[in-house]
Design an enzyme around this catalytic site. Structure first.
Site, PDB file in Angstrom:
ATOM      1  N   GLU A   7       0.745  -1.095  -0.103  1.00 37.33           N
ATOM      2  CA  GLU A   7       0.031  -0.138  -0.113  1.00 37.33           C
ATOM      3  C   GLU A   7       1.090   1.382  -0.003  1.00 37.33           C
ATOM      4  OE1 GLU A   7      -4.431   0.724   1.769  1.00 37.33           O
ATOM      5  OE2 GLU A   7      -2.505   0.707   3.468  1.00 37.33           O
ATOM      6  N   ASN A  17       3.429   9.138   8.863  1.00 35.52           N
ATOM      7  CA  ASN A  17       3.951   8.092   8.036  1.00 35.52           C
ATOM      8  C   ASN A  17       3.306   6.816   8.058  1.00 35.52           C
ATOM      9  OD1 ASN A  17       6.737   9.739   8.073  1.00 35.52           O
ATOM     10  ND2 ASN A  17       6.784   9.333  10.274  1.00 35.52           N
ATOM     11  N   LYS A  18       3.797   6.004   6.898  1.00 34.74           N
ATOM     12  CA  LYS A  18       2.991   4.787   6.686  1.00 34.74           C
ATOM     13  C   LYS A  18       3.072   3.763   7.986  1.00 34.74           C
ATOM     14  CE  LYS A  18       0.222   2.095   4.376  1.00 34.74           C
ATOM     15  NZ  LYS A  18      -1.138   2.444   4.125  1.00 34.74           N
ATOM     16  N   ILE A  19       4.334   3.783   8.691  1.00 32.87           N
ATOM     17  CA  ILE A  19       4.284   2.974   9.774  1.00 32.87           C
ATOM     18  C   ILE A  19       4.457   3.674  11.063  1.00 32.87           C
ATOM     19  CG2 ILE A  19       5.741   1.125  10.849  1.00 32.87           C
ATOM     20  CD1 ILE A  19       6.354  -0.028   8.277  1.00 32.87           C
TER      21      ILE A  19
END
Length: 347
Positions: free
Chosen positions: A147, A341-343
């Site tokens: 993703e 942020n993505k994580i």
């Protein structure tokens, strides 16, 4: 210089969801084997650990567990383990850790600690090689693929479907209620497009949004508020329809936009009186769901009808499109919301 078109990743990932559902359904046997191992252990209680969008998926699994399995279930507070060092007895308890990345340190610590204290641990992630999968005794891969957009779309809905298939298989089901979700997702995205576009124009200048739902649809309301907040920077707040009438309704007026998630079934039926009250206070109500035509609303976004327990897997699709459209209309880039942020690594 960059040729990135704002929101293109999020748009593409929303469109990928019907195919992802088909893929997950084709792999149901693998999920059923995990379910068999769980059923053989006969857990007496289920704990669910998650953060962010995955926390909303975990709440959905809590409803599934309590209604379909008739087992008590709760949501883990990771800090009781990570900050306070609590060591409860977890024998005969099933701990399900839900994480798109499988990389959050607190969920990893919770899973390792729970396993050491006797729990049967299951990781539900989109990253088969993640530390969380390695830490858990059993694992389910949601199989949504990489993703790119920061805001979770396909990983969220795929996690919902994976959790449904897992819980349904634990009770001995064959997944029949979910069998046509790929086709229904396609028809929902297609049939709701015009209404979503109208909603984008109607709400593009709104500053305050309240989202609400009951039962299985409450996690959708929570996820809707998160998506609107993180992509369009709206002041969005989610309430159970039951809680809304216990005080927050006093803050509802003609300046309030209310996104109501209402699908056919007991949860949608229970929302009728709530929306009558909200509508009576002059709020602008946007109803989303297969029962959207049965409630007081200024605008409705249709969703294909299903069994109530799988409705959240479809309800969220046009809401993701709405969040995407509003972000672009307000000059933002939903692929890269500011400050995110993505994580997200928490402890």
């Amino acid at each position: 210089m960059t040729d990135h078109q704002p929101g293109r990743h999020m748009a593409a990932e929303i469109d990928q969801q019907p195919g992802i559902f088909d893929g997950l359904l084709a792999r149901r046997d693998g999920i059923a084997s995990v379910a068999s191992a769980i059923a053989a252990r006969k857990p007496r209680f289920v704990l669910l650990a998650a953060r962010g969008s995955s926390d909303h998926a975990a709440l959905y699994a809590k409803y599934l567990t309590e209604v379909l399995l008739e087992l008590p279930a709760g949501l883990v507070s990771p800090s009781t383990t990570t900050l306070y060092g609590a060591q409860p007895d977890l024998r005969d308890v099933l701990v399900v850790s839900v994480s798109q990345s499988g990389g959050s340190p607190d969920l990893l610590e919770v899973t390792e600690s729970a396993r050491a204290r006797g729990a049967l641990t299951v990781a539900v992630t989109n990253t088969a090689s993640s530390p969380l999968n390695a830490a858990a005794e059993l694992s389910v891969d949601v199989g949504a693929g990489v993703e790119q957009a920061v805001a979770a779309t396909k990983t969220y809905s795929a996690t919902l479907l994976a959790l449904y298939l897992l819980v349904d298989a634990i009770r001995g089901g064959n997944g029949s209620a979910a069998a046509s979700l790929g086709d229904l997702a396609r028809s929902t995205l297609d049939s709701s497009a015009d209404a979503v576009a109208e909603a984008v124009q109607r709400y593009r200048f709104v500053d305050r949004v309240l989202t609400t739902g009951r039962g299985y649809s409450l996690p959708t309301a929570l996820e809707a508020a998160l998506k609107l907040a993180e992509t369009s920077y709206l002041a969005a707040r989610a309430y159970s329809g039951a809680d809304l009438l216990h005080g927050p309704v006093a803050a509802v007026d003609a300046e309030t936009a209310v996104l109501a998630v209402t699908s056919s079934g007991k949860g949608g039926d229970a929302l009728h009186d709530v929306l009558d009250a909200v509508h009576g206070r002059g709020a602008d109500v946007l109803a989303v769901g297969s029962a959207s035509d049965k409630v007081s609303a200024a605008l409705r976004i249709p969703v294909a009808e299903t069994a109530e327990e799988v409705a959240p897997i479809l309800e969220i699709l046009p809401i993701q499109r709405l969040a995407h459209g509003l972000a672009l209309a307000r000059g933002g880039d939903p692929d890269n919301p500011r400050g995110l942020n993505k994580i997200t690594r928490t402890r």
